[in-house]
Design a protein around this motif. Sequence first.
Motif, PDB file in Angstrom:
ATOM      1  N   GLU A   1       0.826  -1.206   0.000  1.00  0.00           N
ATOM      2  CA  GLU A   1       0.000   0.000   0.000  1.00  0.00           C
ATOM      3  C   GLU A   1       0.858   1.253   0.000  1.00  0.00           C
ATOM      4  OE1 GLU A   1      -2.731  -0.157   3.223  1.00  0.00           O
ATOM      5  OE2 GLU A   1      -3.819  -1.906   2.449  1.00  0.00           O
ATOM      6  N   ALA A   2       1.979   1.221   0.737  1.00  0.00           N
ATOM      7  CA  ALA A   2       2.873   2.375   0.765  1.00  0.00           C
ATOM      8  C   ALA A   2       3.484   2.609  -0.619  1.00  0.00           C
ATOM      9  CB  ALA A   2       3.973   2.168   1.794  1.00  0.00           C
ATOM     10  N   PHE A   3       3.861   1.534  -1.304  1.00  0.00           N
ATOM     11  CA  PHE A   3       4.449   1.675  -2.635  1.00  0.00           C
ATOM     12  C   PHE A   3       3.397   2.098  -3.646  1.00  0.00           C
ATOM     13  CE2 PHE A   3       7.939  -0.329  -0.575  1.00  0.00           C
ATOM     14  CZ  PHE A   3       9.070  -0.032  -1.325  1.00  0.00           C
ATOM     15  N   ALA A   4       2.159   1.685  -3.456  1.00  0.00           N
ATOM     16  CA  ALA A   4       1.084   2.097  -4.355  1.00  0.00           C
ATOM     17  C   ALA A   4       0.849   3.606  -4.258  1.00  0.00           C
ATOM     18  CB  ALA A   4      -0.194   1.331  -4.031  1.00  0.00           C
ATOM     19  N   ARG A   5       1.052   4.162  -3.065  1.00  0.00           N
ATOM     20  CA  ARG A   5       0.886   5.613  -2.879  1.00  0.00           C
ATOM     21  C   ARG A   5       2.092   6.389  -3.397  1.00  0.00           C
ATOM     22  NH1 ARG A   5      -0.791   3.877   2.308  1.00  0.00           N
ATOM     23  NH2 ARG A   5       1.188   4.600   3.193  1.00  0.00           N
ATOM     24  N   GLY A   6       3.205   5.675  -3.582  1.00  0.00           N
ATOM     25  CA  GLY A   6       4.449   6.328  -3.987  1.00  0.00           C
ATOM     26  C   GLY A   6       5.446   6.274  -2.855  1.00  0.00           C
ATOM     27  N   ALA A   7       6.581   5.646  -3.087  1.00  0.00           N
ATOM     28  CA  ALA A   7       7.583   5.468  -2.042  1.00  0.00           C
ATOM     29  C   ALA A   7       8.922   6.041  -2.489  1.00  0.00           C
ATOM     30  CB  ALA A   7       7.745   3.977  -1.708  1.00  0.00           C
ATOM     31  N   ARG A   8       9.677   6.514  -1.515  1.00  0.00           N
ATOM     32  CA  ARG A   8      11.048   6.952  -1.730  1.00  0.00           C
ATOM     33  C   ARG A   8      11.963   6.133  -0.820  1.00  0.00           C
ATOM     34  NH1 ARG A   8      11.033  13.629  -1.878  1.00  0.00           N
ATOM     35  NH2 ARG A   8      10.032  13.843  -3.938  1.00  0.00           N
ATOM     36  N   PHE A   9      13.183   5.876  -1.287  1.00  0.00           N
ATOM     37  CA  PHE A   9      14.102   5.149  -0.415  1.00  0.00           C
ATOM     38  C   PHE A   9      15.317   6.019  -0.116  1.00  0.00           C
ATOM     39  CE2 PHE A   9      16.028   4.031  -4.458  1.00  0.00           C
ATOM     40  CZ  PHE A   9      17.380   3.904  -4.166  1.00  0.00           C
ATOM     41  N   TYR A  10      15.841   5.833   1.087  1.00  0.00           N
ATOM     42  CA  TYR A  10      16.878   6.715   1.605  1.00  0.00           C
ATOM     43  C   TYR A  10      18.008   5.933   2.246  1.00  0.00           C
ATOM     44  CZ  TYR A  10      13.291  10.370   1.266  1.00  0.00           C
ATOM     45  OH  TYR A  10      12.339  11.249   0.821  1.00  0.00           O
ATOM     46  N   MET A  11      19.167   6.574   2.239  1.00  0.00           N
ATOM     47  CA  MET A  11      20.285   6.190   3.079  1.00  0.00           C
ATOM     48  C   MET A  11      20.480   7.321   4.090  1.00  0.00           C
ATOM     49  SD  MET A  11      22.848   4.282   0.418  1.00  0.00           S
ATOM     50  CE  MET A  11      22.158   3.244  -0.878  1.00  0.00           C
ATOM     51  N   PRO A  12      21.311   7.142   5.114  1.00  0.00           N
ATOM     52  CA  PRO A  12      21.435   8.208   6.123  1.00  0.00           C
ATOM     53  C   PRO A  12      21.748   9.576   5.516  1.00  0.00           C
ATOM     54  CG  PRO A  12      22.467   6.219   6.936  1.00  0.00           C
ATOM     55  CD  PRO A  12      22.061   5.940   5.517  1.00  0.00           C
ATOM     56  N   SER A  13      22.669   9.632   4.557  1.00  0.00           N
ATOM     57  CA  SER A  13      23.033  10.929   3.972  1.00  0.00           C
ATOM     58  C   SER A  13      21.848  11.564   3.255  1.00  0.00           C
ATOM     59  CB  SER A  13      24.209  10.761   3.004  1.00  0.00           C
ATOM     60  OG  SER A  13      23.893   9.834   1.980  1.00  0.00           O
ATOM     61  N   SER A  14      21.137  10.790   2.437  1.00  0.00           N
ATOM     62  CA  SER A  14      20.053  11.373   1.645  1.00  0.00           C
ATOM     63  C   SER A  14      18.851  11.752   2.505  1.00  0.00           C
ATOM     64  CB  SER A  14      19.642  10.415   0.526  1.00  0.00           C
ATOM     65  OG  SER A  14      19.216   9.172   1.037  1.00  0.00           O
ATOM     66  N   TRP A  15      18.625  11.020   3.603  1.00  0.00           N
ATOM     67  CA  TRP A  15      17.534  11.369   4.517  1.00  0.00           C
ATOM     68  C   TRP A  15      17.810  12.715   5.180  1.00  0.00           C
ATOM     69  CZ3 TRP A  15      12.687  10.117   5.396  1.00  0.00           C
ATOM     70  CH2 TRP A  15      12.096  10.350   6.642  1.00  0.00           C
ATOM     71  N   ILE A  16      19.044  12.917   5.611  1.00  0.00           N
ATOM     72  CA  ILE A  16      19.414  14.187   6.244  1.00  0.00           C
ATOM     73  C   ILE A  16      19.371  15.327   5.224  1.00  0.00           C
ATOM     74  CG2 ILE A  16      21.318  15.440   7.342  1.00  0.00           C
ATOM     75  CD1 ILE A  16      22.110  12.740   8.647  1.00  0.00           C
ATOM     76  N   ILE A  17      19.876  15.071   4.008  1.00  0.00           N
ATOM     77  CA  ILE A  17      19.856  16.098   2.969  1.00  0.00           C
ATOM     78  C   ILE A  17      18.431  16.506   2.633  1.00  0.00           C
ATOM     79  CG2 ILE A  17      20.331  16.498   0.516  1.00  0.00           C
ATOM     80  CD1 ILE A  17      22.899  14.800   0.912  1.00  0.00           C
ATOM     81  N   GLN A  18      17.507  15.541   2.590  1.00  0.00           N
ATOM     82  CA  GLN A  18      16.099  15.846   2.347  1.00  0.00           C
ATOM     83  C   GLN A  18      15.581  16.846   3.377  1.00  0.00           C
ATOM     84  OE1 GLN A  18      13.328  13.883   0.199  1.00  0.00           O
ATOM     85  NE2 GLN A  18      12.643  15.953   0.604  1.00  0.00           N
ATOM     86  N   HIS A  19      15.915  16.615   4.645  1.00  0.00           N
ATOM     87  CA  HIS A  19      15.465  17.520   5.695  1.00  0.00           C
ATOM     88  C   HIS A  19      16.152  18.882   5.619  1.00  0.00           C
ATOM     89  CE1 HIS A  19      13.804  13.815   7.390  1.00  0.00           C
ATOM     90  NE2 HIS A  19      13.110  14.559   8.220  1.00  0.00           N
ATOM     91  N   LEU A  20      17.427  18.887   5.241  1.00  0.00           N
ATOM     92  CA  LEU A  20      18.187  20.140   5.181  1.00  0.00           C
ATOM     93  C   LEU A  20      17.763  21.016   4.016  1.00  0.00           C
ATOM     94  CD1 LEU A  20      21.867  19.014   5.925  1.00  0.00           C
ATOM     95  CD2 LEU A  20      20.468  20.554   7.326  1.00  0.00           C
ATOM     96  N   THR A  21      17.585  20.408   2.845  1.00  0.00           N
ATOM     97  CA  THR A  21      17.433  21.182   1.613  1.00  0.00           C
ATOM     98  C   THR A  21      16.095  21.011   0.914  1.00  0.00           C
ATOM     99  OG1 THR A  21      18.291  19.439   0.163  1.00  0.00           O
ATOM    100  CG2 THR A  21      19.914  20.885   1.230  1.00  0.00           C
ATOM    101  N   GLY A  22      15.357  19.970   1.259  1.00  0.00           N
ATOM    102  CA  GLY A  22      14.148  19.636   0.526  1.00  0.00           C
ATOM    103  C   GLY A  22      14.419  18.867  -0.752  1.00  0.00           C
ATOM    104  N   GLU A  23      15.705  18.559  -1.036  1.00  0.00           N
ATOM    105  CA  GLU A  23      16.078  17.839  -2.253  1.00  0.00           C
ATOM    106  C   GLU A  23      16.110  16.330  -2.002  1.00  0.00           C
ATOM    107  OE1 GLU A  23      16.650  19.145  -5.209  1.00  0.00           O
ATOM    108  OE2 GLU A  23      16.543  21.269  -4.627  1.00  0.00           O
TER     109      GLU A  23
END
Length: 510
Positions: free
Chosen positions: A146-168
Amino acid sequence: MATSAFFGLDVGTSSTKAVLVGHDGSVLDSRTREHEVERLAHGVVQMDMTIWWNEFQELYGDLVRSNSVRIEGIGVSGMGPCVGVASEGRPIAPAALYGVDYRARAEIEELAEELGQLELLKGYDSQLTSQAGGPKLLWFAKRYPEAFARGARFYMPSSWIIQHLTGEYVLDRHSASQCTPLYDPQTQEWDTDMAERLARGTELPRLGWSNEVCGRTQEIPDLPELEAGIPVIFGSIDAWAEQESVGATENGELFLMYGTTLFLIANSGERLRHASMWGTTGTRRGTRNLAGGLATSGALTQWFRDISGVREYTALIEAAEQVAPGSDGLLTLPYFAGERTPIQDPDARGVMIGLTLEHGRGHVYRSLLEATAFAVRHNIEVMERAGASIHSITAAGGGVGSDLWPQIVSDVTGRPQRIHRYSVGAAYGDAFMIAEALGVVDDLDQWNPVEKTIEPRETPVYDALYEDYRSLYEATADIQHHLAGVAERTGHAPEQPEPDTSTTITEEQA
């Protein structure tokens, strides 16, 4: 007037570390937050993704408040390849860790049968093992449709933090190359057809090189110390960021990282591949890697420190220094948590043979260090058979704080190791890469010059013991696997599935 500084942060297996680095490469200050990962049944090793961002906020706030600095740039890295999946901005479950997490063995077997391990090796530079990110993403897709049907993103520690820092939503190419088979090493872009095949509904992050700026910080009300507009780089996986911290990125150079686990990265200008290793894209344009990793190294020394009751490593090191090479006939296999390269056997177990009543703490401790050195030699031999040209070795990590461990590795391998002035870790490499991206420094040696070289000593006993080391695994592998099953049935070890022969590399292959 505030001093200009660069902020680097690395999320490790047992802690997150942050550093402030000045324009001249000096470490102005550092902080660490310890944490734990969860080790559950069926080979699951996981971590709550929210810890990564929470610890960034704590460490960044502490360092900026405690120092009169103006942050010019931010770099982040983390253990990997981890796979954390979020839907609608929220994690759907704890993240699966790197090669020590064996949850996706069924998915590996399924994909290996469907796609063919040899074809995977040819097309993606790696076969599927517990290190690969692709099967773990499939594991999540099967269990959270169900989560993948709604659209999912996958992260590593660096990309998760960057998402929060920059929105990218981004990921560096090196990290992507460890998501086999989702990344095409020829084009150095995502294999979108394969991603759709494995985990439909996954949005893939924008790719970039580790030392390139991917975005700038946003205003974050919960972190008032963070100014908006600070450049942030793509970052990388911890071992590769630590490689950057000592400038070990030249073709023909091998990087050894002495950490909780031990990692090896051989640099090349060409794609390299071997059935038991990981062929990856490097952190920089024009670099390729053949990488290997032990499942334990510093974890062994910590284990022995804890069970021996000796709280200070210095006491154990001093005891081991009094023991002759070869530990007076004591030989150890370091597979206390299974093994990654080159045998790829998650059900391998530690073996200690040759014990007598004359052996003491110093013998056992030295034998553990020698065991990791034999494993390094084994990995180097496999890398060279795969075509890697290794003309120099640079080492870093907690294990180089004392000369004993790197000296043993040099003696066993017959190769010198360069040690740089600062062995701060991946966070320092993150700071260097953002400083480089902003044009402040263009040569790591300006920041962190070579401090000493560990030269190998002629130690014939190690050649003989290395042959015994190689033979010991073959002679005891069946017993190791049986005992792993006994421990599972009696509840004295994390429950593990049956041995996965599709990902176990034989000595002939290695």
